[in-house]
Design a protein around this motif. Structure first.
Motif, PDB file in Angstrom:
ATOM      1  N   LYS A 187       0.807  -1.216   0.000  1.00 57.89           N
ATOM      2  CA  LYS A 187       0.000   0.000   0.000  1.00 57.89           C
ATOM      3  C   LYS A 187       0.844   1.273   0.000  1.00 57.89           C
ATOM      4  O   LYS A 187       0.484   2.262  -0.624  1.00 57.89           O
ATOM      5  N   THR A 188       1.981   1.235   0.717  1.00 57.95           N
ATOM      6  CA  THR A 188       2.730   2.488   0.903  1.00 57.95           C
ATOM      7  C   THR A 188       4.091   2.470   0.223  1.00 57.95           C
ATOM      8  O   THR A 188       4.712   3.522   0.062  1.00 57.95           O
ATOM      9  N   LYS A 190       6.561   1.445   1.606  1.00 54.30           N
ATOM     10  CA  LYS A 190       7.549   1.571   2.688  1.00 54.30           C
ATOM     11  C   LYS A 190       7.647   0.258   3.437  1.00 54.30           C
ATOM     12  O   LYS A 190       6.629  -0.368   3.723  1.00 54.30           O
ATOM     13  N   ASP A 217       7.363   9.813   9.826  1.00 49.36           N
ATOM     14  CA  ASP A 217       6.076   9.258   9.410  1.00 49.36           C
ATOM     15  C   ASP A 217       5.376   8.582  10.603  1.00 49.36           C
ATOM     16  O   ASP A 217       5.872   7.582  11.127  1.00 49.36           O
TER      17      ASP A 217
END
Ligand code: NFS
Length: 636
Positions: A187-188, A190, A217
């Motif tokens: 999704k990110t 990361k 973050d």
């Protein structure tokens, strides 16, 4: 006085607070008043002093300044501060676990002769769980391997999840955490890990990523916070519990006495306060030896009496049946009885104020650990390899102080309660006949609606023990079995909630189960590192039903918490799938995104989440709702 009654719900504490008022002894409550008004930025979590361009703070009303000097937002600041709290808490529990692991190794290889392995059955059970071969091997060989596996969890450098977590956490939970890692990456883009690689590493990771100019973050910071906390619950604390059981014995059910009435004016009273049974077990063993009892009689006492405070007190009560003088807010009050010859401390939850207060009495305030030296205290350096000799020196210091006791200053409140304690998972299984099945049946039938774990401290901002007592009563009334640890457990013991008579306060369903098993409706599972026992129990229930922990009707609460260790505990329960109530609110409310992640986001991702609620009744209601929600989802 009215003031004392506002400060504590414990009648013994109220008596001592009245005495403090008359004699002008300063207490933690007085110092709280002197701190008013406390900083609003600090309470919201929006002050940052991570570099010297600060300190910075963010205006909570949306006006300037909206960012720190470096550009950090309120959420970044809040997330970094909370991550650091969890890292400190996790490190404290885990460093305690390390000490136990290192001692087990020394005993196993014959280097330490002052300690021994008491519980070979537990040793074998732990070894089997860890996949260590036990057949045809001496128990010392097995112990050496168990110690190695534990020690390895602290310092290993590969990316694999630590072994203790792998072997103790239910498979379903591990899979779920892996899925979340994958999903977050997809999704990110990361990398956000949840499965801990090394106990020390996860704390250091937080120190690194919260350094100036690293992770800003909130989500990534919070996921690392969960990972670090999981390394505490499923390894650091768990190692402490398991190895202490091996060294000193797995707790069994017993009746103990609780509150300041455990002190005896005719005896040399030695209070042990702090956390690590490696010290306190030894002090008890030596203090109760005939040699020391005789030495005490020589100075005119009837003998030596040992009592505990806080979590090392919990360790002694669970294993040795030693009486408990009180929880954290009792530590100053105990000295004020004027009947304490020595207060012996190691690490954690020890107010520096105790040194000054002890000077008003003959009390020897004895620090023993290089990680907790306190100005004004007498320091007798503890060393495991010379444990017997040093413990003798410590006990002797208490005995020597007895003739200096000023009898006119002695005032011991008579309050004393009976508590049935010692509910290790092993003992719970034993009373259930060997498996969790009867407990699961009782939950399925609805005679027990669910299980609530209550943990944590006293917090001088909350009337002592009131929330602990009232929440516990509200829950058992609603047929919710209450288990727990730490200073909550001591509060419950003092209030008589762990006495068999407390069955009368339980709802009909819970009462019947407790009567059949001959147990109180409120179970003492040990010290704060023993929160790991609750994880193991939750894991056993989940595996029995082949569901995830987050599916079970379990809920946690820390209604008077204050330390960073409590942040770590709350977070590892959340990371393990258990909803956790907190009061007072943690310093996160200045970060709306962080607050959302820890409440709503966590619920979706982890199944466990935090919620804040004020007042025992409202909290019990909400906890019951959560339990009922889970029951409906399970179809029971
Ligand atoms: Ni837990 Fe135990 Fe008490 Fe709080 Fe301190 S003694 S380790 S941190 S104050 S419950």
């Amino acid at each position: 006085s009215e003031l004392s009654r506002k400060r504590s719900a414990d009648p013994a504490a109220i008596e001592m607070l009245n005495l403090a008022e008359r004699k002008q002894y300063e207490t933690i409550w007085d110092r709280l008043e002197k701190q008013q008004p406390q900083c609003g930025y600090g309470q919201l979590g929006t002050c940052c002093r991570l570099c010297t361009m600060g300190p910075c703070r963010i205006n909570p009303f949306g006006e300037e300044p909206t960012h720190g000097v470096c550009g950090a937002t309120a959420d970044t600041i809040v997330a970094r501060n909370l991550a650091r709290m969890a890292a400190v808490g996790s490190s404290s529990h885990s460093d305690h676990g390390r000490g136990a692991a290192l001692l087990l190794k020394e005993v196993a290889i014959g280097k330490n002769k002052d300690y021994r392995i008491t519980d070979v059955e537990k040793l074998k059970a732990v070894a089997t769980r860890l996949g260590i071969n036990t057949a045809g091997r001496s128990y010392l060989e097995i112990a050496s391997d168990v110690a190695d596996v534990a020690i390895n969890c602290f310092g290993k450098q590969d990316e694999e999840p630590i072994i203790f977590l792998q072997k103790y956490m239910p498979k379903k939970r591990i899979e779920r955490l892996k899925e979340i890692e994958t999903m977050l990456f997809e999704k990110t883009g990361k990398k956000m890990g949840l499965l801990p690689r090394g106990i020390d590493r996860e704390a250091v990771d937080i120190l690194h990523r919260t350094h100036f100019g690293c992770d800003a973050d909130p989500l990534s910071l919070m996921m690392q916070t969960v990972r670090c906390a999981l390394s505490d619950g499923w390894a650091g604390s768990l190692i402490a519990t398991e190895i202490q059981d091996i060294l000193f014995g797995t707790p069994t059910i017993k009746t103990v006495k609780a509150n300041l009435g455990v002190l005896d004016a005719e005896y040399v009273n030695i209070i042990i306060h702090g956390h690590e049974p490696i010290l306190s077990e030894k002090v008890v063993e030596i203090a109760l030896s005939e040699e020391m009892q005789e030495a005490a009689r020589k100075v005119g006492a009837k003998g030596v009496n040992v009592a505990g405070l806080c979590c090392t007190g919990n360790e002694l009560l669970m294993r040795q049946g030693v009486g408990i003088a009180g929880n954290e807010l009792h530590s100053e009050l105990a000295i004020m009885t004027g009947a304490v010859e020595a207060m012996v401390v190691d690490v954690q939850c020890i107010y520096p104020s105790l040194a000054k207060l002890s000077n008003c009495f003959h009390t020897q305030f004895i620090t023993t650990n290089e990680q907790a030296a306190i100005p004004g205290a007498i320091h007798i350096q503890f060393d495991e390899e010379k444990a017997n000799d040093i413990a003798r020196k410590i006990v002797q210091a208490g005995i020597d102080a007895f003739p200096n006791r000023d009898k006119s200053k002695v005032y011991i409140p008579s309050n004393i309660s009976n508590a049935i304690v010692g509910f290790s998972v092993e003992e719970i299984l034993k009373i259930l006949g060997g498996s969790v099945a009867p407990l699961v049946d009782a939950i399925a039938k609805g005679s027990i609606k669910g299980v609530a774990g209550i943990v944590g401290c006293n917090n001088v901002k909350v009337k002592q023990d009131l929330y602990h007592q009232e929440l516990t009563k509200e829950l058992i009334k609603r047929d919710i079995l209450v288990i727990g640890t730490g200073c909550w457990a001591i509060g419950a013991a003092k209030a008589g909630l762990m006495d068999i008579s407390a069955q009368g306060l339980a709802g009909e369903g819970l009462k019947a189960v407790c009567k059949a098993l001959d147990i109180p409706p409120v179970l003492h599972m040990g010290s704060c590192v023993d929160c790991s026992r609750m994880l193991v129990l939750a894991g056993a229930l989940a595996e029995h039903l082949d569901v995830d922990i987050s599916d079970l009707p379990l809920v946690g609460s820390a209604p008077e918490w204050m330390t960073e260790k409590a942040v770590a505990i709350g977070t590892y329960f959340v990371g393990s799938g258990v909803p956790v109530h907190l009061w007072p609110a943690p310093p996160i409310l200045g970060g709306p995104e962080v607050t959302k992640i820890l409440t709503e986001g966590a619920k979706e991702l982890l199944g466990g989440y935090f919620f804040i609620e004020e007042g025992p009744e409202a909290t019990a209601k909400r906890m019951e709702e959560i339990i009922l929600e889970k029951r409906t989802a399970l179809g029971i």
